[in-house]
Design a protein around this motif. Sequence first.
Motif, PDB file in Angstrom:
ATOM      1  N   CYS A   1     -37.029   5.858  29.477  1.00  0.00           N
ATOM      2  CA  CYS A   1     -35.682   5.039  28.427  1.00  0.00           C
ATOM      3  C   CYS A   1     -36.338   4.199  26.925  1.00  0.00           C
ATOM      4  O   CYS A   1     -36.957   3.983  26.745  1.00  0.00           O
TER       5      CYS A   1
ATOM      6  N   CYS B   1     -37.335  -0.071  35.346  1.00  0.00           N
ATOM      7  CA  CYS B   1     -36.292   0.422  36.322  1.00  0.00           C
ATOM      8  C   CYS B   1     -36.477   1.195  37.231  1.00  0.00           C
ATOM      9  O   CYS B   1     -35.217   1.979  37.996  1.00  0.00           O
TER      10      CYS B   1
ATOM     11  N   CYS C   1     -40.452   3.296  33.054  1.00  0.00           N
ATOM     12  CA  CYS C   1     -39.911   1.897  32.966  1.00  0.00           C
ATOM     13  C   CYS C   1     -39.632   1.690  34.346  1.00  0.00           C
ATOM     14  O   CYS C   1     -39.993   1.485  35.241  1.00  0.00           O
TER      15      CYS C   1
ATOM     16  N   HIS D   1     -30.763   2.780  29.650  1.00  0.00           N
ATOM     17  CA  HIS D   1     -31.754   3.822  30.466  1.00  0.00           C
ATOM     18  C   HIS D   1     -31.452   4.903  30.066  1.00  0.00           C
ATOM     19  O   HIS D   1     -31.811   5.554  31.313  1.00  0.00           O
TER      20      HIS D   1
END
Length: 322
Positions: free
Chosen positions: A184, A179, A177, A166
């Motif tokens: 990332c 996340c 992403c 990340h």
Amino acid sequence: VNDDAAVSLGIDLGGTKVSGVILRADRTIARQRRRPHDSSGQDALGVAVDLVHELLSDPASTSVDCVGLAVAGLVERHSGRIVRGALLGLDDSPIRERLESLIGLRVFVDNDADATLAAVMQDPSVSAGPDDVTVLMALGTGVGGAVAIGDRVLHGATGFAGELGHISIEEPGLHPCPCGSSGCVELFASGTAVSRIARETTYLRTTEAVVAAADAGDRTARDVLRDAGTALGHALAPLVSALDPGTVFISGGFGHAAATHLLPAIEARLGRQHSFPESRRLPRILVDPVGPMAAAIGAAVIARSRLAHPAQVPPLSFTRSH
Ligand SMILES: [Zn+2]
């Protein structure tokens, strides 16, 4: 203490299979097994529990007194809770409690890339001085990462150090992403990303097909893997300036399979932004020497060490705020 005795058991809960090892006190492998699962968290856990029971019924395991579990995702070590799991259904999962009640032994949970680096750092072929920095990037379904100083794998302030997948390699907002961030390197260099990019831009459909075609000399497939390697080099460049690592290990199923194509591209990318080239050499980029059982081996090493030294993982400020 009998040095031949098996003392810890390590399990790696991977994206498609569960791996298990029984490790002797001298850290050699007494037994190892791999079993596929259907990629759901429930099935993976069931397969893992069966594998633990099978390994514990082996005569080699009579002295086993703890189990290490390596999982992809964010792990709260002191509670053994998966905060954010890569496997379906394992987010916010008290996996240590569940496993301990099912198998009756102490269980220690850690991140799979951190476990892989722990196994690499105790491999006889690897030597690092107490102040040397070693970086690992694990390329599979996602991109995992870990950083060690000497043979100590860094946890960081909230326990999530080394989430190298990340590290962003572009301006914010272009590619979101899962996340929560964007850009990332995992979006460009995981096995999953490579198969997606190949489907969008070539006639190739799977990561395996891309690697096979590249091995056979296919220019388009080689370009896809070179771009993935370039993305990894882009992400590693600031780490090289910040940490001066001696070695960067590439691991994971995709990393091992595609290494001959990825490593030259990583090196080339690092070479294009090499500060103080006359005084400072770039890190060696190597394939991890332990191989597919590394995360299970590392989980067993970590479990043994945490059973012997409980203060290694103090509760973190992150956990107190919950
Ligand atoms: Zn991300």
